[in-house]
Design a protein around this motif. Sequence first.
Motif, PDB file in Angstrom:
ATOM      1  N   VAL A  98      -3.395 -13.599 -56.425  1.00  0.00           N
ATOM      2  CA  VAL A  98      -4.576 -13.502 -55.563  1.00  0.00           C
ATOM      3  C   VAL A  98      -5.752 -14.225 -56.205  1.00  0.00           C
ATOM      4  O   VAL A  98      -6.502 -14.947 -55.540  1.00  0.00           O
ATOM      5  CB  VAL A  98      -4.919 -12.024 -55.267  1.00  0.00           C
ATOM      6  CG1 VAL A  98      -6.265 -11.916 -54.581  1.00  0.00           C
ATOM      7  CG2 VAL A  98      -3.836 -11.405 -54.414  1.00  0.00           C
ATOM      8  N   GLU A 102      -7.609 -17.319 -54.412  1.00  0.00           N
ATOM      9  CA  GLU A 102      -9.042 -17.305 -54.084  1.00  0.00           C
ATOM     10  C   GLU A 102      -9.790 -18.419 -54.811  1.00  0.00           C
ATOM     11  O   GLU A 102     -10.707 -19.020 -54.248  1.00  0.00           O
ATOM     12  CB  GLU A 102      -9.649 -15.933 -54.379  1.00  0.00           C
ATOM     13  CG  GLU A 102      -9.126 -14.823 -53.470  1.00  0.00           C
ATOM     14  CD  GLU A 102      -9.277 -15.140 -51.978  1.00  0.00           C
ATOM     15  OE1 GLU A 102     -10.329 -15.663 -51.564  1.00  0.00           O
ATOM     16  OE2 GLU A 102      -8.318 -14.876 -51.212  1.00  0.00           O
ATOM     17  N   ARG A 229      -4.996 -12.324 -44.291  1.00  0.00           N
ATOM     18  CA  ARG A 229      -5.217 -11.405 -45.409  1.00  0.00           C
ATOM     19  C   ARG A 229      -5.494  -9.987 -44.913  1.00  0.00           C
ATOM     20  O   ARG A 229      -5.294  -9.014 -45.622  1.00  0.00           O
ATOM     21  CB  ARG A 229      -6.398 -11.892 -46.266  1.00  0.00           C
ATOM     22  CG  ARG A 229      -6.092 -13.162 -47.009  1.00  0.00           C
ATOM     23  CD  ARG A 229      -7.314 -13.668 -47.745  1.00  0.00           C
ATOM     24  NE  ARG A 229      -8.349 -14.138 -46.820  1.00  0.00           N
ATOM     25  CZ  ARG A 229      -9.566 -14.518 -47.196  1.00  0.00           C
ATOM     26  NH1 ARG A 229      -9.911 -14.454 -48.453  1.00  0.00           N
ATOM     27  NH2 ARG A 229     -10.439 -14.938 -46.309  1.00  0.00           N
ATOM     28  N   PRO A 233      -1.524  -8.091 -44.521  1.00  0.00           N
ATOM     29  CA  PRO A 233      -1.895  -8.269 -45.935  1.00  0.00           C
ATOM     30  C   PRO A 233      -0.678  -8.556 -46.813  1.00  0.00           C
ATOM     31  O   PRO A 233       0.363  -7.913 -46.663  1.00  0.00           O
ATOM     32  CB  PRO A 233      -2.514  -6.930 -46.324  1.00  0.00           C
ATOM     33  CG  PRO A 233      -2.796  -6.229 -45.056  1.00  0.00           C
ATOM     34  CD  PRO A 233      -1.844  -6.752 -44.040  1.00  0.00           C
ATOM     35  N   GLU A 235       0.565  -9.816 -51.033  1.00  0.00           N
ATOM     36  CA  GLU A 235       0.180  -9.586 -52.438  1.00  0.00           C
ATOM     37  C   GLU A 235      -0.612  -8.277 -52.533  1.00  0.00           C
ATOM     38  O   GLU A 235      -0.062  -7.250 -52.182  1.00  0.00           O
ATOM     39  CB  GLU A 235      -0.617 -10.779 -52.989  1.00  0.00           C
ATOM     40  CG  GLU A 235       0.065 -12.145 -52.800  1.00  0.00           C
ATOM     41  CD  GLU A 235       1.399 -12.311 -53.524  1.00  0.00           C
ATOM     42  OE1 GLU A 235       1.874 -11.355 -54.133  1.00  0.00           O
ATOM     43  OE2 GLU A 235       1.979 -13.414 -53.435  1.00  0.00           O
ATOM     44  N   TYR A 237      -3.908  -7.860 -51.204  1.00  0.00           N
ATOM     45  CA  TYR A 237      -5.132  -7.944 -50.402  1.00  0.00           C
ATOM     46  C   TYR A 237      -5.508  -6.605 -49.770  1.00  0.00           C
ATOM     47  O   TYR A 237      -6.670  -6.341 -49.501  1.00  0.00           O
ATOM     48  CB  TYR A 237      -5.011  -9.029 -49.330  1.00  0.00           C
ATOM     49  CG  TYR A 237      -5.282 -10.413 -49.879  1.00  0.00           C
ATOM     50  CD1 TYR A 237      -6.568 -10.773 -50.300  1.00  0.00           C
ATOM     51  CD2 TYR A 237      -4.266 -11.339 -50.005  1.00  0.00           C
ATOM     52  CE1 TYR A 237      -6.819 -12.031 -50.816  1.00  0.00           C
ATOM     53  CE2 TYR A 237      -4.505 -12.602 -50.525  1.00  0.00           C
ATOM     54  CZ  TYR A 237      -5.789 -12.946 -50.934  1.00  0.00           C
ATOM     55  OH  TYR A 237      -6.034 -14.172 -51.454  1.00  0.00           O
ATOM     56  N   ASP A 238      -4.477  -5.743 -49.542  1.00  0.00           N
ATOM     57  CA  ASP A 238      -4.799  -4.446 -48.945  1.00  0.00           C
ATOM     58  C   ASP A 238      -5.539  -3.532 -49.914  1.00  0.00           C
ATOM     59  O   ASP A 238      -6.097  -2.513 -49.510  1.00  0.00           O
ATOM     60  CB  ASP A 238      -3.516  -3.768 -48.427  1.00  0.00           C
ATOM     61  CG  ASP A 238      -2.428  -3.731 -49.482  1.00  0.00           C
ATOM     62  OD1 ASP A 238      -2.610  -4.402 -50.528  1.00  0.00           O
ATOM     63  OD2 ASP A 238      -1.410  -3.065 -49.275  1.00  0.00           O
ATOM     64  N   LEU A 240      -8.053  -4.647 -51.754  1.00  0.00           N
ATOM     65  CA  LEU A 240      -9.332  -5.289 -52.062  1.00  0.00           C
ATOM     66  C   LEU A 240     -10.300  -5.128 -50.896  1.00  0.00           C
ATOM     67  O   LEU A 240      -9.891  -5.014 -49.741  1.00  0.00           O
ATOM     68  CB  LEU A 240      -9.104  -6.781 -52.350  1.00  0.00           C
ATOM     69  CG  LEU A 240      -8.127  -7.062 -53.484  1.00  0.00           C
ATOM     70  CD1 LEU A 240      -7.713  -8.516 -53.498  1.00  0.00           C
ATOM     71  CD2 LEU A 240      -8.744  -6.676 -54.822  1.00  0.00           C
ATOM     72  N   SER A 266     -14.830 -14.923 -51.413  1.00  0.00           N
ATOM     73  CA  SER A 266     -13.814 -15.215 -52.435  1.00  0.00           C
ATOM     74  C   SER A 266     -14.312 -14.798 -53.814  1.00  0.00           C
ATOM     75  O   SER A 266     -13.561 -14.232 -54.614  1.00  0.00           O
ATOM     76  CB  SER A 266     -13.466 -16.700 -52.440  1.00  0.00           C
ATOM     77  OG  SER A 266     -12.768 -17.019 -51.265  1.00  0.00           O
ATOM     78  N   ILE A 269     -13.929 -11.199 -54.057  1.00  0.00           N
ATOM     79  CA  ILE A 269     -12.528 -10.798 -54.250  1.00  0.00           C
ATOM     80  C   ILE A 269     -12.096 -11.004 -55.701  1.00  0.00           C
ATOM     81  O   ILE A 269     -11.497 -10.125 -56.320  1.00  0.00           O
ATOM     82  CB  ILE A 269     -11.604 -11.598 -53.298  1.00  0.00           C
ATOM     83  CG1 ILE A 269     -11.846 -11.184 -51.854  1.00  0.00           C
ATOM     84  CG2 ILE A 269     -10.130 -11.378 -53.671  1.00  0.00           C
ATOM     85  CD1 ILE A 269     -11.107 -12.030 -50.829  1.00  0.00           C
TER      86      ILE A 269
END
Lengths: 367, 596
Positions: A98, A102, A229, A233, A235, A237-238, A240, A266, A269
């Motif tokens: 991730v 980003e 994302r 979602p 990787e 992302y859920d 974050l 980004s 994130i």
Amino acid sequence: MREKATTIYLGPQHPGITGNMMVRLKVIGDTIVSAQTEVGYLHRAFEKLQERRNWLQGFTLMCRFCVPESDPMENVYARSVEAIDGREVPERGKYIRVMVLELARIATQLMWYAGQNGSLGLYTMGQWSIGDRDYILDLFEELTGGRVYHMYQWPGGVRRDLPEGFTDKVLRTLDYLEKRLKDYDDLMFANSIFQKRTQGVGIVPKENIIEHGVVGPVLRGAGIRSDIRIDEPYEVYDKLDFEIPTQEGSDIWARALVRRAEVHQSIRIIRQVIDQMPSGEYFNKFPNPLKWIVPAGDAYVRVESGRGEVGFYAVSDGTIHPRRMHLRGAAYVHAITLLESILPGQNIADVSAIMNSLGTCAPEIER
Amino acid sequence: MSFFDLQGTLKPLTALKQFGKKPHTLKDIPWKKREASDRYRGLHFNDLDECIGCGNCSTICQNAAIDMIHLEGIEGKKGDSGLRPRVDNGRCCWCALCVEVCPTGSLSLTKDYIYVTEDPDAFLWTPGVDNPDGAERKSFVSDKDHSLNDFNRIPMPELEGKERVKSFAEVVLGYNEQQAREEASRCISCGICTEVCPDHMHIPEYINAIASGNDKDAVKIIYDNNPLPEMCGKVCTRRCEDVCAIATRGDSVAIRWLKRYATETAATADLTHEIVNPEIKEANGKTVGIIGAGPSGLTAAYYLALRGYDVTIYEASAKAGGATMYGIPKYRLPIESLDKQIGYIQSIGVKINFNTKVGKDISFKEIYDKYDTVFMGVGFPDAWPLGVDGDDAKGSMQAFRYLYMINAGDKVDIGDKVVVVGGGNVAIDAARVSRRFGAEVTILYRRRVADMPADWEEIEGAEDEGVHIIPQGIPTKIHKDDKGHVTGIEYLKAKMVADDKGGRPRPVAIEGSETILEATAVMAAIGQMGDYSFLPKEFEDKIKIERGRFVVNEKQQTGDPKVFAGGDAVNRTADAISAIADGFRACKAIDEYLSK
């Protein structure tokens, strides 16, 4: 007397075209009557080549699908193989991915800053943002060993762990970028030339959006909140917290504002990723690549690239080679059907700006 | 928005504050070369001494950018192809997969990324030769943690040490399908093993077949040049594994166990026949007489029969297999396994006359006259005696003889304390067999344990079963009681002295270090020798014998052009796979000889 239409060939070699492709324009005066895109200058048969390579070798081709933004391509390859092979990625590997994705998004948008302004004759912005992008490439070089072709995410995780002190460097670079974005705003978004050249130009009619399969910042610039994302979602992302910025205008200006906001998201994130990143393994080793058999099956995975959704379809027939690999990137529809439909009525001078705004990436069209 | 937007005009002018600042990226360039990162994937470097020329870098390279070439001053040797990679920098994409799969870790990428020359051929870059100082600039390396090679062997399931000594049940249980697939997939198909195998078996090919789930193909490939593969799969001396590229930094691929797995899938002679589906040429009317049904004789017989020859074997014992039948204990090579393989060989038309000793039941001359050619695979049926004082005592015997008798079903009185003298496989076999009869067993060896020529797995197996090993002990005398029975063995402790000529260290007895080991039986396992009494004088002169072995040319042909020989009676390595190689070579030579 009726004016006669003239044909103008924009490209395949043209500074306003991102990559080698051509747009054949019929114009009356400097107004476009019709546009037809011509591709075929870049076809390198990557998808076909992958059928002749083994499951590891194919991954090194992915970064070439879109040179300025290679990481989402590597990500879909890795995830598609993992999906068929039933291979898990360690948590740390996901976080690192991730972070890479980003950073790549920021680098892509910085590249876009340069392209968008360059296509309008505002070159200073490009020199700044490309210079700043190099700081991200420095990070990539340290992490992956390559500045542009990273070849870093592979099935099972990532190739190497973070080098010592890497996250501190990332945070320093992000702090620097945040300051720079204010300068960008002054030079670009506050600039009346930029505003006048982009507001109301290159409008993508909302009624055509579904029909054309529009994705990414172009979709969000038309007021539709859609992002892989969030919608699907992958990787981590859920885990974050971030927002999906949207704008209403559906013109170059709206899309520019979306991209500007995405850089901020980004940065947000990556800071969370560094905060949450667990220690431990980063790669779940696959078998000897020369004899690695991926069981028969198929998988379609999606990733949100800086230019929108990238889909990847992988098929295995249970041998050491993929049976079929297929990539569908944002540029495929944006830069062909959508471009052809919105160019009539526009000014010749705006074509490059519109193409940049749609996220055209010629190599991604021709796989 | 008015036509003139004051803010929109003035704000961009704030860019002027950057005026005079140094550019971001240029800084000292071009005066100073920018230092690349610690992981940079720049020009290749190869440690030429570490590299074994396996060519895995070349195999994985998807751009065909790496060729394996001969370099001046680097010769091929065991475990080294003598080739080294050359990179075409015009094709390379700097993915560094070559580094990730390098089994030795000799290949790396460096921080160097600028190379300017007027020479158009400079695209061809021989790492390590073109940048001899590259070692100092290494950046992208593959250490053991990052390597994509699988360095850990799938452990072979075995009976527990305590369980084993209760019977002659096979100790090694064999891989199951999944284990075999996993183990086979560790192989990188470099073929360095093939060079070292005396028989040059198609190792990468059959391992590949196993890895991809085609066991039948594997069996077919194996039978291409080895008619006793299950025996090899169980007891081969496997020199191939010593040179395995993966073994440079990890466990070698279990080549032997994989062959065993594949051949065991053909569970019967009939099934073997069905899978191998041999193409037997029409009978050509020519005959070959073979003396000895050991590995070399059986191999020559099998491949000659396939070529349409009428083959007859004369075997002195009741069963075929030679030393593999009578010299190897059944917990390593069960009789059923050998019977299956020999049954298959017979099924293609090879005739075996058992219990027919040449020189006694039939004369050599008769065979010589009867057949168009003769092949002798007579082996080394006799063993060297210990040659020390008291050697003639009751209970003092040759280990090889002991193994023969046990395998033939005879009873041998060994008492409860056995001392085996020697460090080879025969010594270990005799020791482990004696353990199975409940005796306390000690192995006495002249050199260190590390010097023992026996298979390391056999040594470990013996230790697991409770065999005690005394290294650096030179036997000097066998003690006996009034009735002439062995009571013990006396030995001198030895120290290892470096050899002046550069050979391996020699054991030298330490004066006054006499020690006596109590024993009810002493077994000498210090080597075997041939018995050529079956050869009449006129043939013995023609078929030359030197230092106890037949003299043959590269085609296994003896001084008499009609007579060929192979196996222990010819080659010094004296193992089954060398014998098989001899038989295979002889078959081709006999075919050539008779086709003239």
